[in-house]
Scaffold this active site. Structure first.
Site, PDB file in Angstrom:
ATOM      1  N   PHE A   1       0.865  -1.184   0.000  1.00  0.00           N
ATOM      2  CA  PHE A   1       0.000   0.000   0.000  1.00  0.00           C
ATOM      3  C   PHE A   1       0.895   1.225   0.000  1.00  0.00           C
ATOM      4  CE2 PHE A   1      -2.681   3.376   1.605  1.00  0.00           C
ATOM      5  CZ  PHE A   1      -3.851   3.173   0.881  1.00  0.00           C
TER       6      PHE A   1
ATOM      7  N   ASP B   1       9.332   2.425   1.690  1.00  0.00           N
ATOM      8  CA  ASP B   1       8.170   3.168   2.169  1.00  0.00           C
ATOM      9  C   ASP B   1       8.038   2.858   3.659  1.00  0.00           C
ATOM     10  OD1 ASP B   1       5.649   3.941   3.003  1.00  0.00           O
ATOM     11  OD2 ASP B   1       4.648   3.371   1.129  1.00  0.00           O
TER      12      ASP B   1
ATOM     13  N   LYS C   1       2.630   9.663   8.515  1.00  0.00           N
ATOM     14  CA  LYS C   1       1.992   9.120   9.721  1.00  0.00           C
ATOM     15  C   LYS C   1       2.652   9.611  11.011  1.00  0.00           C
ATOM     16  CE  LYS C   1      -0.224   5.059   7.661  1.00  0.00           C
ATOM     17  NZ  LYS C   1      -1.619   5.367   7.904  1.00  0.00           N
TER      18      LYS C   1
HETATM   19  N1  PLP Z   1       2.368   4.075   2.471  1.00  0.00           N
HETATM   20  C1  PLP Z   1       2.048   3.263   3.489  1.00  0.00           C
HETATM   21  C2  PLP Z   1       2.957   2.131   3.850  1.00  0.00           C
HETATM   22  C3  PLP Z   1       0.860   3.477   4.205  1.00  0.00           C
HETATM   23  O1  PLP Z   1       0.535   2.637   5.213  1.00  0.00           O
HETATM   24  C4  PLP Z   1       0.028   4.549   3.851  1.00  0.00           C
HETATM   25  C5  PLP Z   1      -1.248   4.763   4.558  1.00  0.00           C
HETATM   26  O2  PLP Z   1      -1.813   3.886   5.162  1.00  0.00           O
HETATM   27  C6  PLP Z   1       0.411   5.379   2.789  1.00  0.00           C
HETATM   28  C7  PLP Z   1       1.589   5.114   2.133  1.00  0.00           C
HETATM   29  C8  PLP Z   1      -0.430   6.550   2.385  1.00  0.00           C
HETATM   30  O3  PLP Z   1      -0.342   7.551   3.335  1.00  0.00           O
HETATM   31  P1  PLP Z   1      -1.432   8.729   3.369  1.00  0.00           P
HETATM   32  O4  PLP Z   1      -2.739   8.122   3.737  1.00  0.00           O
HETATM   33  O5  PLP Z   1      -0.905   9.689   4.397  1.00  0.00           O
HETATM   34  O6  PLP Z   1      -1.441   9.341   2.002  1.00  0.00           O
END
Ligand code: PLP
Length: 396
Positions: free
Chosen positions: A138, A223, A252
């Site tokens: 994700f 990520d 986050k």
């Molecule tokens: N990358 C990861 C690993 C995530 O868990 C998330 C959100 O859950 C995102 C990217 C996307 O972040 P945002 O919701 O702040 O755009």
């Protein structure tokens, strides 16, 4: 009608119905607990979706927020502001990366990292542009980060997405090697897949991916939006696996509740130049002042080490529940990113009972729950929260 029901009726009438919400209207938080509009108290194992690293209304966060609000909120990135520079210095000095850019969310951080990789490919790799990511990953909800996300059910309604992404099985180095071509500029992975179900790779997976990337001169983008800032028991997840990424994204927990994201890069691949990237709000004085205060507190008080101990405690409690309820087929986790898996799609039912029992959880899959509480949670709060979960499980 309860006060909560009245608010939920307003949501039903006026809000875009894009999220499957649980029927809890949260009005206040303190530490690891929140209260709803009717005064009911809950232990919070969702933590703002892995955001509230220091819990709710931590005095360090409240103080940084109020002081900065009374000093300076927003200039523009045409000018320098000191909180932004202090946060940049802190993150670079405590990571293996050399430069940072601030945006406002995780998706934006990943967009920036993807742009960086593309530009690097143009400058240094004969125009290579393809990025390999993993199934069940994700990476966000924008059109490009959705393309990076390896979950077709999020993508199908919005095709066509940005081209240039190839997906392979997670935790499978041979698949990654097989998918690599001369066009591959980067591999983008989560150290542990969070939203995909708390999928923990083999201990040597990232090391082997790192070796492959080195061999083929491919950038490794981690990520760490969910795994970073202490969640796995080290400040950054890569430290748990003994490797260094070339590019890392954060969001986050970086802001402990204020919206901020970042991508960080090693000097050799920071291909972006003046005019290539920017953001009106990205890295503004308010969010960076709060993120700096929160990150400094995390580091100075070694909160990641506490998260590691509390993660072990939580996992032990969940293992006890697994021994008691035959429909729990797995519990797994690292640090305070943990999951409980069931033998059928009962998450929804468990969540409803858990809410009644006074514990907030996330249904990461129809058959799995995710636990991502504040890193400051105590052993007593974990015992109390898992005790409430046990009440919910008994009703299944
Ligand atoms: N990358 C990861 C690993 C995530 O868990 C998330 C959100 O859950 C995102 C990217 C996307 O972040 P945002 O919701 O702040 O755009």
């Amino acid at each position: 009608m309860s006060k909560s029901s009245a608010w939920i009726a307003i949501e039903n009438q006026y809000y875009a119905q894009t999220v499957r919400r649980q029927p809890v209207v949260i009005v206040q938080g303190q530490g690891s607990r929140v209260w709803d509009a009717d005064g009911k108290e809950y232990l919070d194992f969702v933590g703002g979706w892995a955001v509230n690293m220091l819990g709710h209304c931590h005095p360090v966060i409240t103080q940084a927020l109020t002081e900065q609000a009374a000093t300076l909120l927003q200039t523009s990135n045409q000018f320098y502001t000191i909180p932004q520079l202090l946060l940049a210095q802190l993150l670079v000095e405590h990571s293996c990366l050399d430069r940072v850019f601030f945006g406002n969310s995780g998706a934006e951080a990943n967009e920036g990292a993807i742009k960086l990789a593309r530009k690097y490919g143009k400058k240094h790799r004969d125009g290579a542009y393809e990025i390999i990511t993993a199934f069940h990953s994700f990476h966000g909800r924008t059109m490009t980060t959705l393309a990076a996300t390896g979950q077709p059910h999020y993508q199908e309604a919005f095709l066509p997405l940005s081209p240039g992404f190839v997906h392979v099985a997670y935790n499978d180095v041979a698949a990654l090697e097989h998918a690599t071509t001369d066009n591959t500029v980067a591999v983008m992975l989560e150290p542990i897949q969070g939203e995909g179900g708390v999928n923990i790779p083999d201990d040597d997976y990232l090391q082997r991916v790192r070796a492959w990337c080195d061999q083929r001169k491919i950038l490794l983008i981690l990520d760490e939006i969910q795994t970073g800032m202490g969640r796995l028991g080290s400040l950054f997840g890569y430290q748990e696996y003994g490797i260094e990424p070339d590019v890392m994204t954060l969001a986050k927990g970086l802001g402990c509740g204020v919206p901020i994201g970042a991508f960080l890069s090693k000097e050799f691949c920071m291909a972006l130049e003046p005019g290539d990237h920017g953001s009106t709000f990205g890295g503004n004085a308010l969010t960076t002042a709060v993120a700096h205060a929160g990150s400094k507190y995390l580091i100075d008080h070694n909160i990641p080490a506490h998260a590691k101990r509390m993660g072990q405690h939580l996992l032990a409690r969940l293992q006890e529940l697994k021994a008691r309820f035959s429909f729990i087929v797995d519990v797994r986790g690292k640090g305070l990113l943990t999951a409980m898996e069931f033998d059928s799609d009962i998450s929804h039912q468990v969540l409803a009972h858990a809410n009644e029992a006074g514990v907030l959880l996330n249904g990461v899959k129809p058959n799995a729950l995710r636990f991502m509480p504040p890193l400051t949670i105590t052993a007593e709060e974990i015992d109390e929260g898992t005790g409430r979960l046990e009440q919910a499980l008994k009703r299944i």
